[in-house]
Design a protein around this motif. Sequence first.
Motif, mmCIF file in Angstrom:
data_model
loop_
_atom_site.group_PDB
_atom_site.id
_atom_site.type_symbol
_atom_site.label_atom_id
_atom_site.label_comp_id
_atom_site.label_asym_id
_atom_site.label_seq_id
_atom_site.Cartn_x
_atom_site.Cartn_y
_atom_site.Cartn_z
ATOM 1 N N LEU A 22 0.862 -1.175 0.000
ATOM 2 C CA LEU A 22 0.000 0.000 0.000
ATOM 3 C C LEU A 22 0.903 1.232 0.000
ATOM 4 C CD1 LEU A 22 -2.772 -1.118 2.534
ATOM 5 C CD2 LEU A 22 -2.893 -1.071 0.033
ATOM 6 N N PRO A 23 0.386 2.392 -0.383
ATOM 7 C CA PRO A 23 1.257 3.567 -0.547
ATOM 8 C C PRO A 23 1.660 4.243 0.774
ATOM 9 C CG PRO A 23 -0.990 4.134 -1.122
ATOM 10 C CD PRO A 23 -0.985 2.654 -0.824
ATOM 11 N N TYR A 24 2.357 3.506 1.616
ATOM 12 C CA TYR A 24 2.939 4.101 2.820
ATOM 13 C C TYR A 24 4.127 3.258 3.272
ATOM 14 C CZ TYR A 24 0.192 0.653 5.513
ATOM 15 O OH TYR A 24 -0.352 -0.505 6.021
ATOM 16 N N THR A 25 4.951 3.891 4.075
ATOM 17 C CA THR A 25 6.117 3.236 4.664
ATOM 18 C C THR A 25 5.952 3.266 6.172
ATOM 19 O OG1 THR A 25 7.508 3.990 2.848
ATOM 20 C CG2 THR A 25 8.642 3.332 4.849
ATOM 21 N N LEU A 26 6.383 2.202 6.826
ATOM 22 C CA LEU A 26 6.378 2.161 8.285
ATOM 23 C C LEU A 26 7.815 2.196 8.783
ATOM 24 C CD1 LEU A 26 3.678 -0.568 8.886
ATOM 25 C CD2 LEU A 26 3.492 1.845 9.489
ATOM 26 N N SER A 27 8.047 2.955 9.830
ATOM 27 C CA SER A 27 9.358 2.945 10.466
ATOM 28 C C SER A 27 9.149 2.844 11.972
ATOM 29 C CB SER A 27 10.168 4.185 10.103
ATOM 30 O OG SER A 27 9.572 5.335 10.628
ATOM 31 N N PHE A 28 10.050 2.107 12.584
ATOM 32 C CA PHE A 28 9.980 1.952 14.033
ATOM 33 C C PHE A 28 11.334 1.473 14.533
ATOM 34 C CE2 PHE A 28 8.366 -1.786 11.895
ATOM 35 C CZ PHE A 28 9.081 -2.829 12.463
ATOM 36 N N LYS A 29 11.537 1.664 15.799
ATOM 37 C CA LYS A 29 12.732 1.141 16.452
ATOM 38 C C LYS A 29 12.354 -0.185 17.097
ATOM 39 C CE LYS A 29 14.978 5.495 17.177
ATOM 40 N NZ LYS A 29 14.222 6.715 17.197
ATOM 41 N N ASN A 30 13.321 -1.080 17.157
ATOM 42 C CA ASN A 30 13.067 -2.339 17.853
ATOM 43 C C ASN A 30 14.297 -2.762 18.629
ATOM 44 O OD1 ASN A 30 14.518 -4.402 15.955
ATOM 45 N ND2 ASN A 30 13.261 -3.148 14.604
ATOM 46 N N ARG A 31 14.033 -3.234 19.821
ATOM 47 C CA ARG A 31 15.095 -3.672 20.728
ATOM 48 C C ARG A 31 15.001 -5.181 20.904
ATOM 49 N NH1 ARG A 31 18.493 -0.838 23.655
ATOM 50 N NH2 ARG A 31 17.240 1.066 23.620
ATOM 51 N N LEU A 32 16.132 -5.866 20.713
ATOM 52 C CA LEU A 32 16.155 -7.312 20.912
ATOM 53 C C LEU A 32 16.031 -7.612 22.402
ATOM 54 C CD1 LEU A 32 18.961 -8.286 18.378
ATOM 55 C CD2 LEU A 32 16.509 -8.648 18.149
ATOM 56 N N THR A 33 15.060 -8.438 22.749
ATOM 57 C CA THR A 33 14.800 -8.721 24.161
ATOM 58 C C THR A 33 15.085 -10.172 24.546
ATOM 59 O OG1 THR A 33 12.459 -9.106 23.674
ATOM 60 C CG2 THR A 33 13.091 -6.882 24.396
ATOM 61 N N ALA A 34 15.128 -11.070 23.549
ATOM 62 C CA ALA A 34 15.444 -12.479 23.831
ATOM 63 C C ALA A 34 16.045 -13.107 22.578
ATOM 64 C CB ALA A 34 14.188 -13.247 24.254
ATOM 65 N N LEU A 35 17.109 -13.867 22.786
ATOM 66 C CA LEU A 35 17.777 -14.585 21.702
ATOM 67 C C LEU A 35 18.139 -15.961 22.217
ATOM 68 C CD1 LEU A 35 20.231 -11.758 20.574
ATOM 69 C CD2 LEU A 35 18.249 -12.575 19.278
ATOM 70 N N LYS A 73 19.504 -19.105 20.247
ATOM 71 C CA LYS A 73 19.893 -19.734 18.984
ATOM 72 C C LYS A 73 19.712 -21.230 19.068
ATOM 73 C CE LYS A 73 23.465 -19.616 15.488
ATOM 74 N NZ LYS A 73 24.728 -19.023 15.069
ATOM 75 N N PRO A 74 19.122 -21.863 18.095
ATOM 76 C CA PRO A 74 18.568 -21.364 16.839
ATOM 77 C C PRO A 74 17.044 -21.298 16.827
ATOM 78 C CG PRO A 74 18.902 -23.714 16.618
ATOM 79 C CD PRO A 74 19.259 -23.334 18.051
ATOM 80 N N HIS A 75 16.432 -21.164 18.004
ATOM 81 C CA HIS A 75 14.978 -21.317 18.094
ATOM 82 C C HIS A 75 14.155 -20.040 18.263
ATOM 83 C CE1 HIS A 75 15.330 -25.659 18.304
ATOM 84 N NE2 HIS A 75 16.303 -25.491 19.176
ATOM 85 N N LEU A 76 14.738 -18.962 18.777
ATOM 86 C CA LEU A 76 13.912 -17.821 19.174
ATOM 87 C C LEU A 76 14.640 -16.503 18.969
ATOM 88 C CD1 LEU A 76 11.239 -17.036 20.924
ATOM 89 C CD2 LEU A 76 12.909 -16.730 22.746
ATOM 90 N N ILE A 77 13.906 -15.543 18.441
ATOM 91 C CA ILE A 77 14.336 -14.145 18.383
ATOM 92 C C ILE A 77 13.129 -13.325 18.784
ATOM 93 C CG2 ILE A 77 15.159 -12.246 16.943
ATOM 94 C CD1 ILE A 77 16.296 -14.441 15.025
ATOM 95 N N GLN A 78 13.293 -12.453 19.778
ATOM 96 C CA GLN A 78 12.166 -11.639 20.232
ATOM 97 C C GLN A 78 12.599 -10.182 20.298
ATOM 98 O OE1 GLN A 78 10.537 -12.254 24.268
ATOM 99 N NE2 GLN A 78 8.593 -12.493 23.206
ATOM 100 N N LEU A 79 11.677 -9.308 19.934
ATOM 101 C CA LEU A 79 11.973 -7.883 19.966
ATOM 102 C C LEU A 79 10.785 -7.103 20.498
ATOM 103 C CD1 LEU A 79 10.398 -6.356 17.351
ATOM 104 C CD2 LEU A 79 12.002 -7.829 16.144
ATOM 105 N N GLU A 80 11.095 -5.904 20.925
ATOM 106 C CA GLU A 80 10.072 -4.965 21.357
ATOM 107 C C GLU A 80 10.144 -3.768 20.423
ATOM 108 O OE1 GLU A 80 9.282 -2.858 25.538
ATOM 109 O OE2 GLU A 80 9.684 -5.016 25.656
ATOM 110 N N ALA A 81 9.016 -3.349 19.858
ATOM 111 C CA ALA A 81 8.971 -2.268 18.880
ATOM 112 C C ALA A 81 8.439 -0.981 19.502
ATOM 113 C CB ALA A 81 8.094 -2.671 17.700
ATOM 114 N N TYR A 82 8.972 0.146 19.002
ATOM 115 C CA TYR A 82 8.572 1.483 19.447
ATOM 116 C C TYR A 82 8.486 2.385 18.225
ATOM 117 C CZ TYR A 82 11.032 -0.479 23.484
ATOM 118 O OH TYR A 82 11.478 -1.312 24.469
ATOM 119 N N GLY A 83 7.535 3.276 18.215
ATOM 120 C CA GLY A 83 7.428 4.222 17.100
ATOM 121 C C GLY A 83 6.075 4.115 16.440
ATOM 122 N N GLU A 84 6.056 4.021 15.103
ATOM 123 C CA GLU A 84 4.793 3.949 14.373
ATOM 124 C C GLU A 84 4.048 2.644 14.649
ATOM 125 O OE1 GLU A 84 5.952 6.924 10.718
ATOM 126 O OE2 GLU A 84 6.006 4.772 10.341
#
Length: 158
Positions: A64-77, A79-90
């Motif tokens: 669709l005619p828009y872009t999303l931007s946000f910051k994300n912080r890795l909160t859990a890693l 390997k090789p089963h899980l990657i978790q992040l927390e998003a902030y912004g739009e």
Amino acid sequence: MAHYKFETKWVFDASSSATMDQVWDVLRSHEYEKWWEGVKAKVLESGDESGIGELRESFFKTKLPYTLSFKNRLTALEKPHLIQLEAYGELEGTGTYHISKSNKLIEVIYIWDVITTKHWMNIMAPIMRPMFKWNHDQVMHQGAVGLAKHLNMKLVQG
């Protein structure tokens, strides 16, 4: 603010080459533009020795005619089963990749549980929700196609 919870499932036939570790490494990296069409990310802050706490800024050009931007912080890693992040912004909330392997199939399940903070998106949510879901699905499909190509895997579902 409008709340969305999306669950995306990617399944790859990795019988030719790729491993769960490789899938995890690519998803963990910030170099999305190498394989995911319309996505860019850059690291703003390093995390600890394991990567926890790393702060990135991500930009998603959507169908669709828009872009999303946000910051994300890795909160859990894990390997090789899980990657978790927390998003902030739009978009604000959490994103979690669950990676598993069964026989010669590698499965990635991504759960994206967010609210929108863009005023126009919140106003339009009651009528645009199906289109926002479609848009999310299109962006995620581009990711599945790009990851399969990048790691020389066959995309079975995604």
